[in-house]
Design a protein around this motif. Structure first.
Motif, PDB file in Angstrom:
ATOM      1  N   VAL A   1       0.833  -1.200   0.000  1.00  0.00           N
ATOM      2  CA  VAL A   1       0.000   0.000   0.000  1.00  0.00           C
ATOM      3  C   VAL A   1       0.869   1.253   0.000  1.00  0.00           C
ATOM      4  O   VAL A   1       0.508   2.269  -0.617  1.00  0.00           O
ATOM      5  N   ASP A   2       2.033   1.226   0.665  1.00  0.00           N
ATOM      6  CA  ASP A   2       2.952   2.372   0.653  1.00  0.00           C
ATOM      7  C   ASP A   2       3.472   2.619  -0.757  1.00  0.00           C
ATOM      8  O   ASP A   2       3.565   3.770  -1.212  1.00  0.00           O
ATOM      9  N   VAL A   3       3.846   1.536  -1.434  1.00  0.00           N
ATOM     10  CA  VAL A   3       4.357   1.666  -2.803  1.00  0.00           C
ATOM     11  C   VAL A   3       3.274   2.219  -3.718  1.00  0.00           C
ATOM     12  O   VAL A   3       3.539   3.086  -4.565  1.00  0.00           O
ATOM     13  N   GLU A   4       2.044   1.751  -3.536  1.00  0.00           N
ATOM     14  CA  GLU A   4       0.942   2.251  -4.359  1.00  0.00           C
ATOM     15  C   GLU A   4       0.743   3.745  -4.157  1.00  0.00           C
ATOM     16  O   GLU A   4       0.518   4.498  -5.116  1.00  0.00           O
ATOM     17  N   LEU A   5       0.825   4.207  -2.911  1.00  0.00           N
ATOM     18  CA  LEU A   5       0.673   5.632  -2.616  1.00  0.00           C
ATOM     19  C   LEU A   5       1.772   6.461  -3.280  1.00  0.00           C
ATOM     20  O   LEU A   5       1.515   7.521  -3.856  1.00  0.00           O
ATOM     21  N   ILE A   6       3.002   5.969  -3.189  1.00  0.00           N
ATOM     22  CA  ILE A   6       4.141   6.692  -3.773  1.00  0.00           C
ATOM     23  C   ILE A   6       4.026   6.743  -5.289  1.00  0.00           C
ATOM     24  O   ILE A   6       4.266   7.791  -5.911  1.00  0.00           O
TER      25      ILE A   6
ATOM     26  N   ALA B   1       1.430   9.285  -6.207  1.00  0.00           N
ATOM     27  CA  ALA B   1       1.893  10.652  -5.961  1.00  0.00           C
ATOM     28  C   ALA B   1       2.857  11.125  -7.040  1.00  0.00           C
ATOM     29  O   ALA B   1       2.860  12.299  -7.424  1.00  0.00           O
ATOM     30  N   LEU B   2       3.679  10.188  -7.532  1.00  0.00           N
ATOM     31  CA  LEU B   2       4.687  10.551  -8.536  1.00  0.00           C
ATOM     32  C   LEU B   2       4.169  10.421  -9.963  1.00  0.00           C
ATOM     33  O   LEU B   2       4.905  10.666 -10.928  1.00  0.00           O
ATOM     34  N   GLY B   3       2.903  10.032 -10.113  1.00  0.00           N
ATOM     35  CA  GLY B   3       2.307   9.957 -11.445  1.00  0.00           C
ATOM     36  C   GLY B   3       2.835   8.831 -12.300  1.00  0.00           C
ATOM     37  O   GLY B   3       2.788   8.916 -13.532  1.00  0.00           O
ATOM     38  N   ALA B   4       3.324   7.780 -11.700  1.00  0.00           N
ATOM     39  CA  ALA B   4       3.832   6.642 -12.473  1.00  0.00           C
ATOM     40  C   ALA B   4       2.671   5.926 -13.147  1.00  0.00           C
ATOM     41  O   ALA B   4       1.548   5.900 -12.643  1.00  0.00           O
ATOM     42  N   GLU B   5       2.934   5.339 -14.300  1.00  0.00           N
ATOM     43  CA  GLU B   5       1.883   4.632 -15.022  1.00  0.00           C
ATOM     44  C   GLU B   5       2.484   3.583 -15.945  1.00  0.00           C
ATOM     45  O   GLU B   5       3.707   3.535 -16.155  1.00  0.00           O
ATOM     46  N   GLY B   6       1.626   2.731 -16.486  1.00  0.00           N
ATOM     47  CA  GLY B   6       2.052   1.744 -17.463  1.00  0.00           C
ATOM     48  C   GLY B   6       2.847   0.586 -16.878  1.00  0.00           C
ATOM     49  O   GLY B   6       2.720   0.251 -15.690  1.00  0.00           O
ATOM     50  N   PRO B   7       3.694  -0.025 -17.696  1.00  0.00           N
ATOM     51  CA  PRO B   7       4.470  -1.209 -17.291  1.00  0.00           C
ATOM     52  C   PRO B   7       5.354  -0.968 -16.071  1.00  0.00           C
ATOM     53  O   PRO B   7       5.613  -1.878 -15.296  1.00  0.00           O
ATOM     54  N   GLU B   8       5.811   0.286 -15.897  1.00  0.00           N
ATOM     55  CA  GLU B   8       6.679   0.582 -14.761  1.00  0.00           C
ATOM     56  C   GLU B   8       5.953   0.339 -13.438  1.00  0.00           C
ATOM     57  O   GLU B   8       6.543  -0.155 -12.471  1.00  0.00           O
ATOM     58  N   VAL B   9       4.669   0.656 -13.393  1.00  0.00           N
ATOM     59  CA  VAL B   9       3.886   0.438 -12.183  1.00  0.00           C
ATOM     60  C   VAL B   9       3.808  -1.047 -11.865  1.00  0.00           C
ATOM     61  O   VAL B   9       4.024  -1.469 -10.713  1.00  0.00           O
ATOM     62  N   GLU B  10       3.510  -1.848 -12.882  1.00  0.00           N
ATOM     63  CA  GLU B  10       3.403  -3.293 -12.666  1.00  0.00           C
ATOM     64  C   GLU B  10       4.736  -3.878 -12.203  1.00  0.00           C
ATOM     65  O   GLU B  10       4.781  -4.750 -11.340  1.00  0.00           O
ATOM     66  N   GLU B  11       5.829  -3.378 -12.787  1.00  0.00           N
ATOM     67  CA  GLU B  11       7.147  -3.883 -12.401  1.00  0.00           C
ATOM     68  C   GLU B  11       7.469  -3.550 -10.953  1.00  0.00           C
ATOM     69  O   GLU B  11       7.961  -4.403 -10.198  1.00  0.00           O
TER      70      GLU B  11
ATOM     71  N   LEU C   1       5.305  -2.841  -8.510  1.00  0.00           N
ATOM     72  CA  LEU C   1       4.408  -3.564  -7.606  1.00  0.00           C
ATOM     73  C   LEU C   1       4.834  -5.024  -7.473  1.00  0.00           C
ATOM     74  O   LEU C   1       4.749  -5.613  -6.392  1.00  0.00           O
ATOM     75  N   SER C   2       5.323  -5.600  -8.561  1.00  0.00           N
ATOM     76  CA  SER C   2       5.838  -6.972  -8.511  1.00  0.00           C
ATOM     77  C   SER C   2       7.073  -7.046  -7.616  1.00  0.00           C
ATOM     78  O   SER C   2       7.218  -7.971  -6.803  1.00  0.00           O
ATOM     79  N   LEU C   3       7.953  -6.057  -7.732  1.00  0.00           N
ATOM     80  CA  LEU C   3       9.126  -5.997  -6.864  1.00  0.00           C
ATOM     81  C   LEU C   3       8.720  -5.866  -5.398  1.00  0.00           C
ATOM     82  O   LEU C   3       9.311  -6.491  -4.513  1.00  0.00           O
ATOM     83  N   ALA C   4       7.691  -5.047  -5.151  1.00  0.00           N
ATOM     84  CA  ALA C   4       7.245  -4.830  -3.773  1.00  0.00           C
ATOM     85  C   ALA C   4       6.694  -6.116  -3.162  1.00  0.00           C
ATOM     86  O   ALA C   4       6.953  -6.423  -1.998  1.00  0.00           O
ATOM     87  N   ARG C   5       5.939  -6.881  -3.940  1.00  0.00           N
ATOM     88  CA  ARG C   5       5.400  -8.133  -3.432  1.00  0.00           C
ATOM     89  C   ARG C   5       6.532  -9.111  -3.125  1.00  0.00           C
ATOM     90  O   ARG C   5       6.520  -9.812  -2.113  1.00  0.00           O
ATOM     91  N   THR C   6       7.514  -9.173  -4.018  1.00  0.00           N
ATOM     92  CA  THR C   6       8.642 -10.072  -3.788  1.00  0.00           C
ATOM     93  C   THR C   6       9.450  -9.636  -2.576  1.00  0.00           C
ATOM     94  O   THR C   6       9.897 -10.468  -1.773  1.00  0.00           O
ATOM     95  N   ALA C   7       9.624  -8.319  -2.418  1.00  0.00           N
ATOM     96  CA  ALA C   7      10.394  -7.793  -1.290  1.00  0.00           C
ATOM     97  C   ALA C   7       9.708  -8.079   0.040  1.00  0.00           C
ATOM     98  O   ALA C   7      10.367  -8.160   1.078  1.00  0.00           O
ATOM     99  N   ASN C   8       8.385  -8.252   0.010  1.00  0.00           N
ATOM    100  CA  ASN C   8       7.637  -8.540   1.233  1.00  0.00           C
ATOM    101  C   ASN C   8       7.495 -10.038   1.482  1.00  0.00           C
ATOM    102  O   ASN C   8       6.709 -10.455   2.327  1.00  0.00           O
ATOM    103  N   THR C   9       8.249 -10.838   0.745  1.00  0.00           N
ATOM    104  CA  THR C   9       8.230 -12.287   0.904  1.00  0.00           C
ATOM    105  C   THR C   9       9.626 -12.775   1.270  1.00  0.00           C
ATOM    106  O   THR C   9      10.619 -12.344   0.691  1.00  0.00           O
TER     107      THR C   9
END
Length: 281
Positions: A57-62, A65-75, A77-85
């Motif tokens: 949820v922190d990554v989603e907020l950031i 806020a920074l206006g990220a979009e497209g494939p970069e967002v998915e990448e 969010l995937s990193l964030a899920r892996t980092a939390n495992t």
């Protein structure tokens, strides 16, 4: 998410670098970003330095806020899920010493207040007799006395009335003949005794009727912040809130099939008598 154990550690540093790069490319300061996301500047700094693994949820907020979009967002969010495992394999735990693993669990139990244990095929150490504990680590080389003592010592947390424990065991977990009949009878009698502790609920799912569920793993949920999932060779440590909530929901569903209180103790007593009769032959 593709699970690659060797990537879990690296993903944390990759995520930190990517978040830092994204902010700088947007031309924003840590102070601006912190204010926009209702976070402290210290938290943003720790995320970008890799000292703190951010929740999804922190990554989603950031990202928003920074206006990220497209494939970069998915990448990201995937990193964030892996980092939390986190992956903890059995061999590494044994090399470090199982008594050290017990200390880690004790710290986790000390910092949590609500526990949910789902046991598919065996009885957890918090509910085990010393004989059951010894049998569970019999294949570990060396002197296991320190580990056995630490496991039994950890059971005192069950009497901490500030904490709430709920254990759900399948009939297979309870009745699997892991010990000789007399040992199993004593183990089942012990479960019935522990179930009378006011802040401890023990439920058993009997193998009868219709159960339209097919659990795959033993798991534990600590509050709403962490879930551990057991496999044959290790354990996954999940911190993403969506993963944790998914296991909480699974637990709640399984609990609808479980027998608690007097019904549970009646089942345990009957199965204990079966083991008692077996030793007479």
């Amino acid at each position: 998410m593709t699970f690659e154990p060797e990537r879990l550690g690296q993903s944390r540093s990759d995520l930190a670098e990517a978040m830092r790069t994204l902010r700088k490319r947007a031309g924003k300061t840590q102070t601006w970003l912190a204010r926009r996301c209702t976070m402290s500047q210290t938290k943003i700094s720790n995320i970008e330095s890799g000292k703190l693994t951010p929740a999804l949820v922190d990554v989603e907020l950031i990202l928003e806020a920074l206006g990220a979009e497209g494939p970069e967002v998915e990448e990201l969010l995937s990193l964030a899920r892996t980092a939390n495992t986190e992956w903890q394999d059995h061999w590494s735990s044994r090399r470090r010493g199982l008594d050290k693993k017990q200390n880690e669990l004790a710290r986790l139990e000390s910092s949590s207040t609500e526990f949910r244990y789902f046991m598919l095929s065996a009885i957890t150490g918090l509910l085990a007799t010393p004989e059951y504990v010894r049998a569970s680590i019999a294949d570990v080389p060396g002197d296991q006395s320190k580990t056995v003592a630490r496991k039994v010592e950890r059971q005192s947390v069950l009497h901490d009335e500030s904490k709430l424990f709920t254990f759900i065991l399948t009939e297979q977990a309870v009745r699997w003949p892991f010990l000789p009949p007399v040992g199993m009878a004593m183990q089942l009698d012990w479960l019935a005794s522990v179930s009378r502790i006011p802040n401890v609920r023990i439920g058993v799912i009997p193998m009868r009727g219709h159960i339209p569920e097919m659990p795959l793993n033993t798991f534990t949920v600590y509050d709403r912040r962490l879930a551990t999932v057991e496999t044959g060779t290790g354990a996954l440590i999940l911190r993403d809130h969506r993963d944790v909530n998914a296991y909480r929901e699974d637990f709640d569903r399984y609990s609808t099939y479980a027998k608690f209180g007097d019904e549970c103790r009646e089942l345990l007593s009957g199965w204990s008598e079966v083991f008692t009769r077996q030793r007479e032959y």
